[in-house]
Write a protein that holds these residues in place. Sequence first.
Motif: not given
Lengths: 115, 106
Positions: A1-3, A5, A25-26, A107, B42
């Motif tokens: 999953d895209v994360k 923060t 982003q990761d 985010g 969010q």
Amino acid sequence: DVKVTQSSRYLVKRTGEKVFLECVQDMDHENMFWYRQDPGLGLRLIYFSYDVKMKEKGDIPEGYSVSREKKERFSLILESASTNQTSMYLCASSLLRTSGADEQFFGPGTRLTVL
Amino acid sequence: GIQVEQSPPDLILQEGANSTLRCNFSDSVNNLQWFHQNPWGQLINLFYIPSGTKQNGRLSATTVATERYSLLYISSSQTTDSGVYFCAGSGSRLTFGEGTQLTVNP
């Protein structure tokens, strides 16, 4: 999953302070975006970046600058915060450097209050 | 730029009811997304749907690109579905609609 923060969920600053909002982003996405959301005005694009050290103005860039020194990190800078910059700030990223076509992931947002 | 209009602006349902949210856009888009904004602010991705139909559990979406609209269906609504639903479309930039405020009462 895209994360994606963001460095703070809530932030309180004083008028005239320099403010940094950080986004990471990761998923090795090429594009990153900063939006602000205000009641009655919806979400508006401030700046975006499609590559390291590249930036493009969005619809409301006045009073803001950005920095992208690394692919995964996109910073929004308020050089001298003002009360009209009190808002919800949302960062987003998308994978490909295609013009607006790719899915964006957001985010959690930073609620900034400038006193 | 593209204009995005959502309807209705507000919707109140009883738990278990079904609903349809609509999004009209003023020009062709090459990206159409539906989001749910949770109470903490969010934006949660629901669908990426430039055209066609997709389903995810109780939610489904249809985009008719030639007629410039998209629909979000929520079936058997639950109180946790409450919140604001946004659609967003883009030519060169993602443009958001004003949102639909959904309230599901127990």
